[in-house]
Scaffold this active site. Sequence first.
Site, PDB file in Angstrom:
ATOM      1  N   GLY A 144     -16.309  -0.685  -4.929  1.00  0.00           N
ATOM      2  CA  GLY A 144     -15.622   0.475  -5.472  1.00  0.00           C
ATOM      3  C   GLY A 144     -16.475   1.726  -5.542  1.00  0.00           C
ATOM      4  N   GLY A 145     -17.502   1.810  -4.695  1.00  0.00           N
ATOM      5  CA  GLY A 145     -18.368   2.978  -4.670  1.00  0.00           C
ATOM      6  C   GLY A 145     -19.657   2.814  -5.450  1.00  0.00           C
TER       7      GLY A 145
ATOM      8  N   TYR B 205       0.836  -1.202   0.000  1.00  0.00           N
ATOM      9  CA  TYR B 205       0.000   0.000   0.000  1.00  0.00           C
ATOM     10  C   TYR B 205       0.872   1.252   0.000  1.00  0.00           C
ATOM     11  CZ  TYR B 205      -4.146  -2.811   1.169  1.00  0.00           C
ATOM     12  OH  TYR B 205      -5.178  -3.714   1.169  1.00  0.00           O
TER      13      TYR B 205
ATOM     14  N   SER C   4     -13.708  -4.170  -0.238  1.00  0.00           N
ATOM     15  CA  SER C   4     -14.551  -3.528  -1.240  1.00  0.00           C
ATOM     16  C   SER C   4     -16.028  -3.769  -0.937  1.00  0.00           C
ATOM     17  CB  SER C   4     -14.223  -4.020  -2.651  1.00  0.00           C
ATOM     18  OG  SER C   4     -14.808  -3.186  -3.632  1.00  0.00           O
TER      19      SER C   4
ATOM     20  N   GLY D 259     -22.607   2.983  -3.259  1.00  0.00           N
ATOM     21  CA  GLY D 259     -22.576   4.108  -2.334  1.00  0.00           C
ATOM     22  C   GLY D 259     -23.417   5.293  -2.760  1.00  0.00           C
ATOM     23  N   GLY D 260     -24.447   5.042  -3.582  1.00  0.00           N
ATOM     24  CA  GLY D 260     -25.284   6.144  -4.046  1.00  0.00           C
ATOM     25  C   GLY D 260     -24.737   6.832  -5.275  1.00  0.00           C
TER      26      GLY D 260
END
Length: 322
Positions: free
Chosen positions: A207-208, A37, A203, A211-212
């Site tokens: 990856g979103g 990372y 995840s 998430g709206g």
Amino acid sequence: MLGTMNFGPETSEQDSRAIMDRAHEHGIDFFDTADVYGRSTGPGGRAGDGPGTTEQLIGRWFDTGGGRRDRTVLATKVYLPMGDRPNENRLSALHVRRACEASLTRLRTDHLDLYQMHHVDRSTPWEEVWEAFHVLRQQGKVLYFGSSNFAGWHIAQAQEAARSRHHLGLVSEQSIYNLMNRWVELDVLPAARRYGLGVIPWSPLQGGALGGVLRKQREGGASRGTTGHGAGALAGHRDAVAAYEQLCADLGEDPAHVGLAWLLAQDGVTGPVIGPRTVAQLDGSLRALSITLDRDTLARLDELFPPPGPRGAQPAPEAYAW
């Protein structure tokens, strides 16, 4: 569980420290990182980012005192390349030893609470892997071992190899798992339950995409769900995502919080790894702990994002049988 993948390349050190401090304030003490990372993942990456950057950042945070290391369950990973030379990747005995020492140095600690294989190594015998890990445990440098991105049969193979050597074996598996990606239900979750492993989904919002993202697009806001694997998932599930966001609106809840609450309701899941980029994102995600999804809502989510395997089949792992 606090994921730290954004720390360094996407989130500044100052903001990363604020997130970790706030996590402790909330009682979140499990921090997940990895030796690789720190690589920049987009145009916002900072100069000098690279593998090891995130561990170094966490180590400097530990050094600020206040009992931060003692109050943290620290997990990192080994496997992915840390260089171009032989034995700078995978799970050979030499790389495991060198990688562990390097992580301890970067993290400024004398031991790891959980050392995870970032991927299964198909070229190194399990006898060699477990011997290398056993030495680290004997030396007091690692307390427990986990896996990540393993198939169910990899878990069984690893556990039986450990058992034959009278070793503790794995205590956890970290897999991608969310409403849009449920493949682990076929064999990983049953194997983990059978061998007593905790399951840590990564995840959790694809990856979103969960998430709206569609609402944010309508409002003109940027969203992670429009790039990377989130964008690919959205392209194939736009109608389902739209219906999901409407369901969440009817519940009066944010889609991201519903997605996390759904994971927490799954049998065998210990807790998802959340990777906030801001303190506000961390604070908001805790709403998921207060959401209880009733039977009708869970059934509706299964309609929108069906579990893998033939419809009407036996629950996994018997879905393969007749």
